[in-house]
Design an enzyme around this catalytic site. Structure first.
Site, PDB file in Angstrom:
ATOM      1  N   GLY A  19      32.461  28.897  -8.397  1.00  0.00           N
ATOM      2  CA  GLY A  19      32.410  28.965  -6.948  1.00  0.00           C
ATOM      3  C   GLY A  19      31.661  30.215  -6.546  1.00  0.00           C
ATOM      4  O   GLY A  19      31.026  30.869  -7.379  1.00  0.00           O
ATOM      5  N   GLY A  20      31.773  30.578  -5.296  1.00  0.00           N
ATOM      6  CA  GLY A  20      31.057  31.733  -4.799  1.00  0.00           C
ATOM      7  C   GLY A  20      31.589  33.062  -5.298  1.00  0.00           C
ATOM      8  O   GLY A  20      30.874  34.057  -5.308  1.00  0.00           O
ATOM      9  N   MET A  21      32.846  33.079  -5.740  1.00  0.00           N
ATOM     10  CA  MET A  21      33.460  34.347  -6.144  1.00  0.00           C
ATOM     11  C   MET A  21      33.799  34.433  -7.627  1.00  0.00           C
ATOM     12  O   MET A  21      34.039  35.528  -8.125  1.00  0.00           O
ATOM     13  CB  MET A  21      34.737  34.582  -5.336  1.00  0.00           C
ATOM     14  N   ALA A  22      33.862  33.290  -8.318  1.00  0.00           N
ATOM     15  CA  ALA A  22      34.337  33.327  -9.701  1.00  0.00           C
ATOM     16  C   ALA A  22      33.841  32.135 -10.498  1.00  0.00           C
ATOM     17  O   ALA A  22      33.390  31.134  -9.939  1.00  0.00           O
ATOM     18  CB  ALA A  22      35.865  33.352  -9.723  1.00  0.00           C
ATOM     19  N   VAL A  24      35.375  29.719 -13.732  1.00  0.00           N
ATOM     20  CA  VAL A  24      36.586  29.407 -14.487  1.00  0.00           C
ATOM     21  C   VAL A  24      36.172  28.777 -15.809  1.00  0.00           C
ATOM     22  O   VAL A  24      35.344  27.852 -15.839  1.00  0.00           O
ATOM     23  CB  VAL A  24      37.519  28.464 -13.703  1.00  0.00           C
ATOM     24  N   LYS A  39      39.821  32.772 -15.153  1.00  0.00           N
ATOM     25  CA  LYS A  39      38.989  32.938 -13.962  1.00  0.00           C
ATOM     26  C   LYS A  39      38.369  34.325 -14.049  1.00  0.00           C
ATOM     27  O   LYS A  39      39.081  35.327 -14.102  1.00  0.00           O
ATOM     28  CB  LYS A  39      39.853  32.814 -12.709  1.00  0.00           C
ATOM     29  N   ASP A 140      41.767  30.120  -0.139  1.00  0.00           N
ATOM     30  CA  ASP A 140      40.700  29.150  -0.439  1.00  0.00           C
ATOM     31  C   ASP A 140      41.327  27.793  -0.788  1.00  0.00           C
ATOM     32  O   ASP A 140      41.007  27.206  -1.804  1.00  0.00           O
ATOM     33  CB  ASP A 140      39.837  29.682  -1.600  1.00  0.00           C
TER      34      ASP A 140
END
Length: 145
Positions: A19-22, A24, A39, A140
């Site tokens: 995603g935009g932040m991490a 997995v 993550k 989120d």
């Protein structure tokens, strides 16, 4: 795209999603030979420079998440900082659950029958209620998560 990180104590198997932040990953916890999901927060120096207390907040939130024990909340086993490169990178190792996301199920199956949708909604609400009791706010919440 960042390279697959080396997370001490874990053997990364494959990428599960991003995603935009991490990102997995599926991994194996070496000492326990246990499957986990890891993550790894993407390095984003701009946002961390705006928040000089980012690392303190990360460790506080991760420690709170690790204390949550509920059937509708994934269990956090470990968290920490990856010191392999010059950028701060942080990870959370959690219970690996087989299955599909709600997003994929709806895409595959179409509209869920009302009893199934209600069962899923109740499970989500129970997990959120438990998290909220501990001051955790999920920022989120969406079918793909």
């Amino acid at each position: 795209m960042p390279a697959v990180p080396e997370v001490p104590g874990y053997e990364i198997q494959s990428e599960l999603g991003r995603g935009g932040m991490a990102v997995v990953y599926s991994a194996i916890e070496k000492d326990l030979d246990r499957p986990v999901a890891i993550k790894v927060l993407l390095p984003n120096q701009a946002s961390r420079q705006l928040d000089p207390n980012f690392h303190k907040r990360f460790f506080l939130e991760a420690s709170i998440l690790a204390r949550l024990q509920h059937p509708n909340i994934v269990t956090v086993f470990d968290y920490g900082r990856i010191e392999a490169d010059d950028q701060d990178r942080f990870f959370i190792a959690m219970e690996f659950l087989e299955g599909e996301t709600l997003f994929r199920r709806v895409r595959r199956q179409g509209r869920l029958p009302p009893p199934e949708a209600m069962r899923i909604a109740r499970q989500i609400a129970r997990g959120l209620r438990e998290a909220h009791k501990h001051g955790v706010v999920h920022r989120d919440l969406k079918p793909s998560n």
